[in-house]
Scaffold this active site. Structure first.
Site, PDB file in Angstrom:
ATOM      1  N   LYS A   9       1.039  -1.133  -0.083  1.00 55.63           N
ATOM      2  CA  LYS A   9       0.020   0.005  -0.089  1.00 55.63           C
ATOM      3  C   LYS A   9       0.864   1.324  -0.168  1.00 55.63           C
ATOM      4  CE  LYS A   9      -3.681  -2.480   2.456  1.00 55.63           C
ATOM      5  NZ  LYS A   9      -4.771  -2.586   3.429  1.00 55.63           N
ATOM      6  N   TYR A  49     -11.850  -3.159  -3.318  1.00 51.93           N
ATOM      7  CA  TYR A  49     -12.495  -3.210  -2.091  1.00 51.93           C
ATOM      8  C   TYR A  49     -13.801  -3.222  -2.213  1.00 51.93           C
ATOM      9  CZ  TYR A  49      -8.289  -3.109   0.465  1.00 51.93           C
ATOM     10  OH  TYR A  49      -6.788  -3.308   0.935  1.00 51.93           O
ATOM     11  N   ASN A 112      -1.717  -0.181   7.133  1.00 52.19           N
ATOM     12  CA  ASN A 112      -1.338  -1.259   7.640  1.00 52.19           C
ATOM     13  C   ASN A 112      -0.279  -1.968   6.562  1.00 52.19           C
ATOM     14  OD1 ASN A 112      -3.592  -2.003   6.036  1.00 52.19           O
ATOM     15  ND2 ASN A 112      -4.567  -3.225   7.341  1.00 52.19           N
ATOM     16  N   HIS A 115      -1.738  -5.639   1.520  1.00 55.30           N
ATOM     17  CA  HIS A 115      -2.906  -6.311   1.127  1.00 55.30           C
ATOM     18  C   HIS A 115      -2.630  -7.757   0.808  1.00 55.30           C
ATOM     19  CE1 HIS A 115      -6.740  -7.692  -0.526  1.00 55.30           C
ATOM     20  NE2 HIS A 115      -5.841  -7.945  -1.667  1.00 55.30           N
ATOM     21  N   GLU A 126      -8.933 -10.724  -7.882  1.00 53.68           N
ATOM     22  CA  GLU A 126      -8.009  -9.526  -7.912  1.00 53.68           C
ATOM     23  C   GLU A 126      -7.057  -9.562  -8.933  1.00 53.68           C
ATOM     24  OE1 GLU A 126      -9.015  -9.219  -3.017  1.00 53.68           O
ATOM     25  OE2 GLU A 126      -6.957  -9.881  -3.738  1.00 53.68           O
TER      26      GLU A 126
HETATM   27  P1  ATP Z   1      -6.594  -6.391   3.014  1.00 51.49           P
HETATM   28  O1  ATP Z   1      -7.817  -6.712   2.368  1.00 51.49           O
HETATM   29  O2  ATP Z   1      -6.072  -4.845   2.829  1.00 51.49           O
HETATM   30  O3  ATP Z   1      -5.496  -7.318   2.926  1.00 51.49           O
HETATM   31  P2  ATP Z   1      -7.638  -7.536   5.410  1.00 51.49           P
HETATM   32  O4  ATP Z   1      -8.073  -8.565   4.503  1.00 51.49           O
HETATM   33  O5  ATP Z   1      -6.956  -7.949   6.483  1.00 51.49           O
HETATM   34  O6  ATP Z   1      -6.953  -6.264   4.714  1.00 51.49           O
HETATM   35  P3  ATP Z   1     -10.176  -6.247   5.611  1.00 51.49           P
HETATM   36  O7  ATP Z   1     -11.267  -6.550   6.217  1.00 51.49           O
HETATM   37  O8  ATP Z   1     -10.295  -6.724   3.993  1.00 51.49           O
HETATM   38  O9  ATP Z   1      -8.761  -6.712   6.109  1.00 51.49           O
HETATM   39  O10 ATP Z   1      -9.989  -4.743   5.359  1.00 51.49           O
HETATM   40  C1  ATP Z   1      -9.579  -4.083   4.438  1.00 51.49           C
HETATM   41  C2  ATP Z   1      -8.766  -2.889   4.591  1.00 51.49           C
HETATM   42  O11 ATP Z   1      -9.521  -2.060   5.292  1.00 51.49           O
HETATM   43  C3  ATP Z   1      -7.636  -3.231   5.754  1.00 51.49           C
HETATM   44  O12 ATP Z   1      -6.321  -3.715   5.322  1.00 51.49           O
HETATM   45  C4  ATP Z   1      -7.672  -1.710   6.365  1.00 51.49           C
HETATM   46  O13 ATP Z   1      -6.624  -0.993   5.576  1.00 51.49           O
HETATM   47  C5  ATP Z   1      -8.690  -1.175   6.219  1.00 51.49           C
HETATM   48  N1  ATP Z   1      -9.588  -1.298   7.374  1.00 51.49           N
HETATM   49  C6  ATP Z   1     -10.176  -2.432   7.864  1.00 51.49           C
HETATM   50  N2  ATP Z   1     -10.853  -2.272   9.057  1.00 51.49           N
HETATM   51  C7  ATP Z   1     -10.659  -0.839   9.430  1.00 51.49           C
HETATM   52  C8  ATP Z   1     -11.155  -0.069  10.276  1.00 51.49           C
HETATM   53  N3  ATP Z   1     -11.845  -0.543  11.409  1.00 51.49           N
HETATM   54  N4  ATP Z   1     -10.740   1.369  10.305  1.00 51.49           N
HETATM   55  C9  ATP Z   1      -9.948   1.846   9.095  1.00 51.49           C
HETATM   56  N5  ATP Z   1      -9.369   0.768   8.219  1.00 51.49           N
HETATM   57  C10 ATP Z   1     -10.015  -0.251   8.324  1.00 51.49           C
HETATM   58 MG    MG Z   2      -9.101  -8.066   2.777  1.00 59.55          MG
END
Ligand code: ATP
Ligand code: MG
Length: 136
Positions: A9, A49, A112, A115, A126
């Site tokens: 990211k 997303y 974070n 992804h 994706e």
């Molecule tokens: P990613 O899809 O980015 O790999 P993930 O699968 O671990 O992450 P997801 O639930 O898919 O988690 O959420 C996608 C992204 O949305 C997270 O990686 C984070 O950047 C953001 N995100 C998730 N929860 C929150 C939150 N509570 N507040 C802010 N951002 C969030």
């Molecule tokens: Mg995810």
């Protein structure tokens, strides 16, 4: 062979973590099959997303992803989707174990670093979205 879509990211790129992240996947034994650096449009980030579009953090998430270049990658190997998620660590860095990428390099969920696809089916979607030209 199984493939996963992994994306560094904008914060990961800006903080100089590209080499470190690629190194972790390489040292594990996975194969880098495709890589490009790209800055995406809002509509593209929304599509990536789309499953999260109802979440309160969706708009902020999209703004984050479009805030700078990302490194889009396809990694291949046995179990790469699940193992890749373990290498990455829990979504919220406050809960990611030390030794994982998020556990070592991130503090807050909104920044974070990386992804990773959450299933083989998501990976397929994706990879098709990010690499419509295909990978060799
Ligand atoms: P990613 O899809 O980015 O790999 P993930 O699968 O671990 O992450 P997801 O639930 O898919 O988690 O959420 C996608 C992204 O949305 C997270 O990686 C984070 O950047 C953001 N995100 C998730 N929860 C929150 C939150 N509570 N507040 C802010 N951002 C969030
Ligand atoms: Mg995810």
């Amino acid at each position: 062979m199984e493939q996963s879509f992994i994306m560094i990211k904008p914060d990961g790129v800006q903080r100089g973590l590209i080499g470190e992240i690629i190194s972790r996947f390489e040292k594990k034994g996975f194969y880098l099959k495709g890589l490009k650096m790209v800055t995406v449009e809002k509509s593209f980030a929304e599509k990536h997303y789309e499953d999260l579009s109802a979440k309160p953090f969706f708009a902020g998430l999209v703004d984050y992803i479009v805030s700078g270049p990302v490194v889009a990658m396809v990694w291949e190997g046995k179990g790469v989707v699940l193992t890749g998620r373990k290498i990455i660590g829990a979504t919220n860095p406050a809960e990611s174990a030390p030794g994982t990428i998020r556990g070592d390099y991130a503090i807050v969920v909104g920044r974070n670093v990386i992804h990773g696809s959450d299933s083989v089916e998501s990976a397929r979607k994706e990879i098709a979205l990010w690499f419509p030209e295909g990978i060799s």
